[in-house]
Design a protein around this motif. Structure first.
Motif: not given
Length: 376
Positions: A167-171, A294-295, A343
């Motif tokens: 999700d958006e928390s990953n890099w 936000e992403r 999201k």
């Protein structure tokens, strides 16, 4: 944080691109009382094409204009363009594609990998610098990133029995590490992915470093590979295609693909996004008060290539030149990694299009633009 409300002027960079033309069309409709300003990188001809295109939609010259930015990575490139605008939609980014091969493959020269990455990073940070120094009325900057920024090492080195959720928390630290360790010998796709990761991370770092001296916020849109109908200017030839639509044509056109290909994911991940959905999320993010900082992943799927082919043959009366594969057998496929897409849909009360919505329209536009010419 402040949001952008009508009337508003919105600067769209790379305005003649696949996503940006749709985005500009949405914004002109969303903010009718004041004309957005479009930046056309390097080409007056492309700007004139936009003028003709939007006249077809009923948007005359009083509703928009364009400015020229020849090199977006050049210091001060956007200084004049950001003056007097309320928001910036930064969709422009360098992208190298091989010209040989029907599906299109990323082909970043081993001699320019550092320049390629630097150009992506500078193209993002330079516009933020310009907004900070000259865009005093700008309330929000929205940057087009890529789902390649969230991929984990497990995507590239899958572990049997494990299906990682993203999700958006990953890099994506893996691609960056690959380039750091292998340099010009890194896989060209990892060079491309690293450029996307480092460009977006540079944007967030800029915001953190300057939080006490800026009055605008940042949003990043994170689409998967983008397919769908084209309304941007493209020469009438398959060879004129670049990027994702070149890849899409290669997947779907004759000659027939192998059983493994058609019954597997549509691409390496199985996920994709409709260009109209990507543009819509960009546009909706302008006015959403909770979007700042936000992403947002923009993504449909996953789907098999077979389901895409079936959708095309069902949705079009003329599907000449489209591979048939093994009709009706495309539902039993697996993907490596699950991309969480809720999201953006919750934040903007938006439903992403299905493959039945996207695939036929993509083929139709390829044919209308003279970019199909597949083997009958």
């Amino acid at each position: 944080m402040p949001i952008v409300s009508a009337p508003a002027k919105v600067l769209v960079t790379g305005a003649s691109g696949f996503i940006a033309v749709w985005l500009s069309r949405f914004i002109v409709s969303q903010y009718p009382d004041n004309p957005p300003r479009f930046t056309q990188v390097r080409s007056t001809a492309k700007g004139k094409y936009l003028a003709r295109l939007y006249e077809q939609y009923g948007f005359g010259k009083d509703r928009f204009n364009f400015v020229i930015v020849e090199d977006m990575a050049k210091e001060g490139a956007f200084d004049e363009a950001v003056i007097g605008v309320d928001a910036v939609e930064h969709t422009a980014s360098p992208m190298a594609m091989a010209t040989g091969g029907p599906q299109g493959t990323f082909n970043v020269s081993t001699t320019i990998h550092k320049k390629f990455i630097a150009s992506a990073v500078q193209g993002t940070t330079e516009i933020l610098k310009s907004v900070k120094e000259h865009g005093k009325s700008v309330k929000r900057v929205i940057v087009t990133s890529s789902v390649t920024t969230i991929l984990s090492e497990q995507i590239f080195k899958p572990v049997p029995g494990q299906n990682v959720a993203l999700d958006e928390s990953n890099w994506n630290t893996f691609s960056v590490k690959e380039v750091e360790e292998k340099g010009k010998d890194a896989d060209p796709m990892h060079i491309y992915r690293a450029s996307k990761v480092l460009a977006e991370r540079a944007a967030w770092s800029f915001m953190a470093d300057n939080k006490n001296s800026i009055a605008f916020d940042l949003v990043t849109a994170v689409p998967t590979i983008v397919y769908g109908p084209m309304i941007h200017d493209v020469a009438p030839s398959p060879d004129a295609l670049s990027g994702s639509m070149k890849i899409f044509r290669g997947y779907t056109s004759l000659p027939e693909k192998s059983e493994k290909e058609v019954l597997g994911p549509i691409n390496s991940s199985g996920y994709w996004a409709d260009v109209r959905d990507v543009a819509a999320i960009h546009a909706l993010a302008l006015a959403n008060p909770n979007a700042g900082g936000e992403r947002f992943i923009t993504c449909s799927g996953p789907n098999s290539l077979q389901n895409v082919l079936d959708a095309i043959h069902t949705g079009l009366s003329d599907s000449t030149g489209v591979a048939k594969g093994l009709p009706g057998q495309g539902n039993d496929f697996t993907v490596n990694g699950k991309i969480i897409t809720t999201k953006a849909q919750k934040a903007f009360n938006y439903r992403f299009r299905s493959v039945e919505d996207t695939a036929p329209e993509a083929i139709k536009s390829l044919k209308e633009k003279g970019c199909w010419e597949a083997e009958a």
